[in-house]
Design an enzyme around this catalytic site. Sequence first.
Site, PDB file in Angstrom:
ATOM      1  N   SER A 201       0.870  -1.245   0.165  1.00 53.09           N
ATOM      2  CA  SER A 201       0.024   0.057   0.088  1.00 53.09           C
ATOM      3  C   SER A 201       0.702   1.198  -0.061  1.00 53.09           C
ATOM      4  CB  SER A 201      -0.804  -0.082   1.321  1.00 53.09           C
ATOM      5  OG  SER A 201      -1.661   1.073   1.356  1.00 53.09           O
ATOM      6  N   HIS A 203       0.092   4.401   1.159  1.00 52.46           N
ATOM      7  CA  HIS A 203       0.300   5.403   2.241  1.00 52.46           C
ATOM      8  C   HIS A 203       0.974   4.943   3.512  1.00 52.46           C
ATOM      9  CE1 HIS A 203      -3.105   4.019   4.976  1.00 52.46           C
ATOM     10  NE2 HIS A 203      -3.347   3.311   4.044  1.00 52.46           N
ATOM     11  N   CYS A 325      -8.785   1.341  12.290  1.00 53.50           N
ATOM     12  CA  CYS A 325     -10.242   1.112  11.923  1.00 53.50           C
ATOM     13  C   CYS A 325     -10.990   0.780  13.119  1.00 53.50           C
ATOM     14  CB  CYS A 325     -10.530   0.246  10.759  1.00 53.50           C
ATOM     15  SG  CYS A 325      -8.999  -0.687  10.314  1.00 53.50           S
TER      16      CYS A 325
HETATM   17  N1  PLP Z   1      -3.218  -4.809   5.562  1.00 49.98           N
HETATM   18  C1  PLP Z   1      -2.785  -4.510   6.508  1.00 49.98           C
HETATM   19  C2  PLP Z   1      -1.634  -5.282   7.492  1.00 49.98           C
HETATM   20  C3  PLP Z   1      -2.597  -3.220   7.141  1.00 49.98           C
HETATM   21  O1  PLP Z   1      -1.927  -2.691   8.113  1.00 49.98           O
HETATM   22  C4  PLP Z   1      -3.479  -2.284   6.299  1.00 49.98           C
HETATM   23  C5  PLP Z   1      -3.831  -0.890   6.751  1.00 49.98           C
HETATM   24  O2  PLP Z   1      -3.940  -0.517   7.903  1.00 49.98           O
HETATM   25  C6  PLP Z   1      -4.216  -2.760   5.150  1.00 49.98           C
HETATM   26  C7  PLP Z   1      -4.032  -4.027   5.152  1.00 49.98           C
HETATM   27  C8  PLP Z   1      -5.256  -1.785   4.276  1.00 49.98           C
HETATM   28  O3  PLP Z   1      -4.186  -0.907   3.614  1.00 49.98           O
HETATM   29  P1  PLP Z   1      -5.195   0.406   2.744  1.00 49.98           P
HETATM   30  O4  PLP Z   1      -5.091   1.206   4.061  1.00 49.98           O
HETATM   31  O5  PLP Z   1      -4.216   0.608   1.912  1.00 49.98           O
HETATM   32  O6  PLP Z   1      -6.484  -0.180   2.220  1.00 49.98           O
END
Ligand code: PLP
Length: 385
Positions: A201, A203, A325
Amino acid sequence: MTMERIYLDHNATTPLDPRVLEAMRPWLEGRFGNASSLHWFGQRARAAVEDARAQVAELVGASPAEIVFTSGGTEADNLALSGGAAAASAARRTILVSAIEHPAVLSTAKALEARGFAIRTIRVTSEGRIDEADLRGQLDETCALVSLMLANNETGVLQPVAEAAALAHGQGAVVHCDAVQAVGRVRVDVAALGCDLLSLSGHKIYGPQGVGALYVRRGTAMQALLRGGSQERNRRAGTENVAGVVGLGAAAALAGASLAEEAPRLADLRDRLEARLLTVPEARVNGNGPRLPNTTNVSFGTRDAVPLLMALDLAGVAVSTGAACAAGAAEPSHVLLAMNLPRDRVQASLRFSLGRGTTVEDIDRAAQLVAQAVERSCRSRSDAV
Ligand code: PLP
C-alpha cells in the site's frame, strides 16, 4: 504558540514524502492522459505508469508484469482472496487465514464462506507468531489458498511466511502474503518468501493514500474483482490513477534506497522508547521475537488505553490503541486476544509506530509524557476509590 506534535502512528499512515509529491505534481497540475489512449497524451501517461510499475516491482524483487495496481492494500487483499478463491478448482474449497490478519483479509474470508468456502483459522502463540504446527495440521489437499501477513500491524511481529509457503505449496495451495506493513520497513523479496500473491500500500511507505498493488506471480490463476476494460492485463479494470501510481512508484524507489540506513535507525529509536516505557510501573511489551523495526505495542497494567490515548493527544503525542479502523469502534484488539492476553491487558495497550521523521528528542519527550499520563491516570483512579 502552536504545540510541536509528535506523530508515533506511522502504521496507520505516513506523511507524503515531499520528493513523492514532486514526482506526482505534473500529473496533478496539467499533465494528463488516459494510459489506454493511443495518441501522444495517452502514451505519455502509459510510460509514467510503466516506469512506476518497474519501481514497485524492483522493491519486492518481482518483474513488472507481475504488478497489478489497485486502490490500496484493502483492494489488494480483497483481490487476492476473492480472485484467488474464484480461480481455484472445485476440489479446493478451504481457505486458511491466520487469526491476526487485517480485517481486509478476515472480512473477505468471511464473505467467501457464503460462497461455499470453509475457513480455517491458524492459531498464534502468546508471542504473536503463528503456530506452525497448527498450520501444518490444518493444511490438506482441499486448501485453495493460505493467507499470512508478513508483519502484524499492531505488534509488528514478523511471520514465518517462507516456511508457511513451502508447507502450503506442498499441498498445492496458493499463498497470499499481506505485506502492507512490512514493505519499506524490512527487505521484502517475493522469491525468498515464495508467495504467489503479495499486497502492498502506498500510504504506509510515504506515498499517497488510495493506491496500492498486488504482486501476482506469473502463472498464478486469479479472477478479476473489477470488470470493465482490459487494464492491468485484465486483472483490474478501470482507468489507471496515474498521479497515484507515479507517487507509489516514487515512494517505492525511495523506500528501497533508504531501507539499509533507516531500519537500524528506527530499531534503535524503538528500543530506546521501549526501554523508557518499561520503567513505567506494570508496563509490558506485547509481541516477541523478530519484529518490524518501527513498532512496539505496550500495555500499561489494566488501565483503559482510550483515556490514556486521549490524554497523550492533548499533550501532543499521537499513538494508537491498535488498528486505526478498530480504534474508532473501541473494540478490543482481535490480535492481542488471539495471543491469549487477558482482556484487561488487551484494553490497556497502546501501539507506538515510528517513522522517517521521528527523532531521539521525540522519543525522549514522548516517553516522558506517557509516564506522566499513566501516573495521572493512577492518581485519578486512587482518588476515585
Ligand atoms: N493490511 C494491513 C496489514 C494493514 O495494516 C492495512 C492498513 O492499515 C491494510 C491491509 C489496508 O491497507 P489500505 O489502508 O491501503 O487499504
